[in-house]
Design a protein around this motif. Structure first.
Motif, short mmCIF file in Angstrom:
data_model
loop_
_atom_site.label_atom_id
_atom_site.label_comp_id
_atom_site.label_asym_id
_atom_site.label_seq_id
_atom_site.Cartn_x
_atom_site.Cartn_y
_atom_site.Cartn_z
N GLY A 177 5.48 2.00 6.27
CA GLY A 177 5.44 1.37 4.97
C GLY A 177 6.79 0.79 4.61
O GLY A 177 7.60 0.42 5.48
N ALA A 228 3.69 3.60 0.48
CA ALA A 228 2.58 3.21 1.35
C ALA A 228 2.24 1.73 1.18
O ALA A 228 1.87 1.05 2.14
CB ALA A 228 1.35 4.07 1.05
N GLU A 229 2.36 1.22 -0.05
CA GLU A 229 2.10 -0.18 -0.35
C GLU A 229 3.41 -0.88 -0.69
O GLU A 229 4.26 -0.30 -1.38
CB GLU A 229 1.13 -0.29 -1.53
CG GLU A 229 -0.21 0.40 -1.32
CD GLU A 229 -1.04 -0.26 -0.22
OE1 GLU A 229 -0.85 -1.48 -0.02
OE2 GLU A 229 -1.83 0.45 0.42
#
Length: 811
Positions: free
Chosen positions: A607, A654-655
């Protein structure tokens, strides 16, 4: 004539008094209280003790009925050594006087003898002094005390035990307004504050700085190949043989580590390197039984041991004259702690003290240069006394009620004469009185919490013998740290971890432990129940065990040394050794400095990584990482994994997310800081856990009778019940307020966190987009990998990352 006693006694042994010792003697002779600050082994004990002996030696008969001098030490282990140091001058100069020990280790027969007649000089601990104050005839026994000495005052100053001493001294000063009190310390950053805390607000204590020429050598055992890398522990194995060789070339050596597990590891490493040393090297830490520790300490004093591997259990004042040098494995993380440990060697005036730092990673080479510079400049950490802890006050009021009783108006003024309570309001005092008398609003119906009552003479006393017995057994403020079991819901136990880590989590939060990603389900008593998550969500911290955190003073010193490297200067041997790592950091990224805040970012298959390097210590960094992750996720839901060390922290999203607010400094604003910190961490559960300590000190929960102790689980259940009752039915309970304040101040370090944010706002942010991990970012990734990967997987992952770093740095 009597003023020459001390000089004559020293001269008979071939010694001359130092100027600072004479200065202390003059102050004591004038009846003045104060604080003596001098290096370890410089002669502090004789400075104050011979001054006291001179001051009392002029009494007509040379004898004095009852107790006259109290010598307070923070550790039982120090009491015996202290008594031996005091005994020789006493027997020579005041042979009619007796000296005794009274600690938790004192045999019952000796206690019984003292109960019949106390000695003129008593060496004791804060807890045993409070027990003496709880005796019905306390004033008759202690009212004649003319001098009090508090040894190792720095060790007590910032804790509730120090508050306990302040309150005891306030009582003794009521009984004898001419009381002379002196504190001794070797490692204080703010002498004026320390002296005021000891002698009381509004006093004018003498402050004596003992300046004795004493060689202090701080050097570093440089690794043969420090390399370009800096993750924790990577130099450990290659330092095994050099450490063994240093010990072989030296006399008796103390090898300090920061945690017990590290002490166990290094003890085994030394035995592996030198099997012939079996029986000549030993281990010393607080988890070992008393008999083992006594054997080790006696072996050090007699010079029978070649080396002892120890933790902070040997930090304080026991004199081991045969010890020639000290090795410190890894950084001690604080200037004062390093100075304290250095003083364990050459523990006598005129002898050289030597401490050799043994780095376990390349960044600790930078810390070594920084700590030596800070020590030379006298830049020691300050310690702040606790601010009016009401649990200690409640305990003290019951103690005074047992010790002959008291009038509340007089005791209010007496308590305010203790530094920590100088701003105590009458409303707060009245609340504490009502809590002792009736248990507050919610416990009025329970007689066990009606601990004091007014008698016919208007004195507050303890009317019940059972309450009196339980109170005396619970006197003190030492509360041991608790570990929690980690168990699957309905399944196996995974291990134990520190309560402070689990208390930060909310149900649903995920964390890494024992190589697994776990979802926290609930906390029941002393068990944390977890399950395997279907997906990670929220913030994902990594458990790192109990490690000492870098002090603010050390953080500033390291950044100042980084500035030298950024300017291309490497004047210290440690900086020369760290030069490959520092130059690699400069080529791949930037070097942080006092005026700049380094922010690094990196994209990987995991990520988006953001690394921020404030150099504020791991505790502050955990709060900062949680705060910034919460603020970022508030704008756009995201999952963040967190990793921290003493130099910085990592946010792994994660994003992908935009860095604009971060790089503009908007995330560092202190508006709504308290609200955001409390929202980002499970502060209510932390306060519930903190309340267990407060409830124990305030006498709400009983730890059990001898041989029948109550478990931590039982204590947590009992204190948790009180916590809920008070929150629901006694909203104004000040012990709840204190628990919340202590969580913010001590566990979350909100003041230091706010100060770090303020510094970050004025620093110039230098953002570097990384092509590969840098020497400063790699350790943060390794901290996270340790719990996710096996040793073999971690080694493979590191090899790939290091090859990438090497390739990138040589372009």
């Amino acid at each position: 004539m009597k003023r020459a006693l001390a000089s004559q006694w020293l001269a008979a042994r071939g010694w001359k008094p130092f100027a600072f010792q004479r200065e202390v003697w003059r102050h004591v002779a004038a009846g003045r209280s104060g604080l003596l600050h001098a290096s370890t082994g410089a002669g502090k004990t004789y400075a104050v003790w011979l001054g006291i002996v001179q001051a009392v030696a002029g009494e007509a008969s040379g004898t004095a009925p009852g107790l006259r001098v109290l010598w307070i030490t923070p550790m039982r282990a120090l009491a015996s050594d202290t008594a031996k140091a005091l005994a020789e001058p006493l027997s020579d100069l005041l042979p009619a006087w007796s000296l005794g020990l009274r600690t938790g280790d004192t045999p019952s027969a000796e206690r019984a003898r003292q109960d019949r007649r106390l000695p003129q000089v008593l060496v004791t601990t804060p807890e045993s002094l409070s027990l003496l104050l709880s005796r019905e005839n306390a004033r008759a026994e202690l009212g004649g005390v003319s001098h009090v000495v508090v040894d190792e005052w720095h060790e007590l100053l910032g804790s509730k035990r120090g508050v306990q001493v302040q309150l005891a001294l306030a009582r003794l000063r009521v009984w004898n307004p001419a009381l002379v009190s002196w504190g001794l310390s070797a490692t204080l950053g703010d002498m004026a504050l320390a002296a005021q805390a000891l002698c009381g607000p509004g006093s004018e204590p003498a402050r004596v700085q003992g300046k004795v020429h004493k060689d202090l050598v701080i050097d570093t055992l440089l690794p043969p190949d420090p390399g370009r890398h800096a993750w924790a522990g990577h130099l450990g194995a290659q330092m095994q043989q050099p450490v063994a060789e240093e010990i072989a070339r030296s006399g008796t050596t103390l090898v300090f580590t920061n945690v017990r597990s590290q002490a166990e590891i290094w003890y085994q490493l030394l035995l592996q390197a030198r099997p012939d040393w079996a029986g000549e090297i030993a281990l010393h830490h607080g988890s070992l039984d008393r008999a083992t520790r006594d054997w080790v300490e006696d072996g050090l004093k007699q010079g029978r041991l070649k080396a002892v591997v120890a933790t902070s259990s040997l930090d304080l004042g026991v004199d081991f004259l045969p010890v020639e040098r000290v090795l410190q494995i890894g950084s001690a993380k604080a200037v004062a702690r390093m100075l304290q440990r250095a003083g364990r060697s050459g523990h006598a005036p005129g002898r050289r003290s030597r401490l050799t730092l043994v780095p376990t990673n390349a960044l600790e080479l930078v810390e070594a240069a920084a700590v030596r510079r800070a020590m030379r400049a006298g830049q020691l950490e300050s310690r702040e006394p606790p601010d009016k802890p009401l649990d200690v006050l409640v305990q003290h009021l019951v103690t005074l009620a047992l010790g002959g009783g008291f009038h509340e108006d007089a005791v209010f003024e007496e308590v305010r004469a203790a530094y920590s309570y100088r701003q105590l309001t009458r409303e707060e005092f009245d609340w504490a009185m009502a809590f002792c008398a009736r248990g507050g609003q919610s416990l009025t119906a329970y007689p066990d919490y009606h601990r004091i009552a007014r008698d016919e003479e208007g004195l507050w006393r303890v009317p019940d013998r059972g309450i009196a017995r339980r109170h005396r057994m619970g006197i003190g403020t030492i509360v041991s740290d608790a570990n929690l079991q980690v168990k699957y819901v309905g399944g196996a136990t995974l291990g134990t971890m520190e309560e402070g880590f689990i208390a930060r989590l909310r149900p649903g939060d995920c964390f890494y432990f024992a190589g697994r990603l776990l979802e926290f389900v609930r906390l029941r008593e002393m068990v944390a129940y977890v399950r395997r998550p279907t997906r990670s969500k929220g913030t994902v911290p990594t458990w790192q065990g109990s490690k000492m955190a870098l002090s603010a003073q050390m953080g500033r010193a390291v950044l100042e040394v980084m500035q030298l490297a950024a300017d291309g200067r490497f004047p210290d041997p440690e900086l020369k050794a760290a030069r490959p790592m520092l130059q690699t950091q400069a080529r791949l990224s930037r070097l942080p400095t006092p005026d700049t805040l380094l922010v690094e970012s990196l994209r990987s298959r995991e990520g988006q990584h953001v690394f921020i390097h404030p150099f504020a210590g791991r505790h502050v960094h955990l709060g900062l990482a949680s705060l910034l992750a919460w603020r970022l996720a508030r704008e756009r839901p995201n999952t963040f994994s967190l990793s921290v060390n003493d130099y910085g922290f990592e946010l792994l999203a994660a994003e992908p997310f935009a860095l604009d607010d971060l790089l503009a400094g908007r995330l560092f604003e202190d508006g709504e800081l308290l609200h955001d910190v409390l929202a980002s961490l499970n502060a209510s559960e932390m306060a519930r856990r903190r309340f267990r300590e407060i409830a124990r000190i305030a006498g709400l929960v009983f730890t059990g009778y001898p041989g029948q102790p109550r478990s931590a689980r039982q204590l947590q259940a009992s204190s948790g019940l009180f916590y809920e009752v008070f929150r629901k039915w006694d909203a104004g309970n000040l012990l709840i307020t204190q628990a919340e304040r202590e969580v913010l101040g001590q566990e979350l370090e909100i003041t230091r966190l706010a100060a770090t944010l303020a510094r970050m706002r004025v620093q110039r942010i230098e953002h570097v987009g990384l092509a590969t991990a840098s020497p400063l970012s790699l350790p943060l990734m390794v901290e996270r990998f340790r719990e996710k990967l096996t040793t073999e997987q971690l080694s493979e992952r590191l090899d790939r990352m290091l090859r990438a770093m090497e390739a990138e740095s040589t372009r």
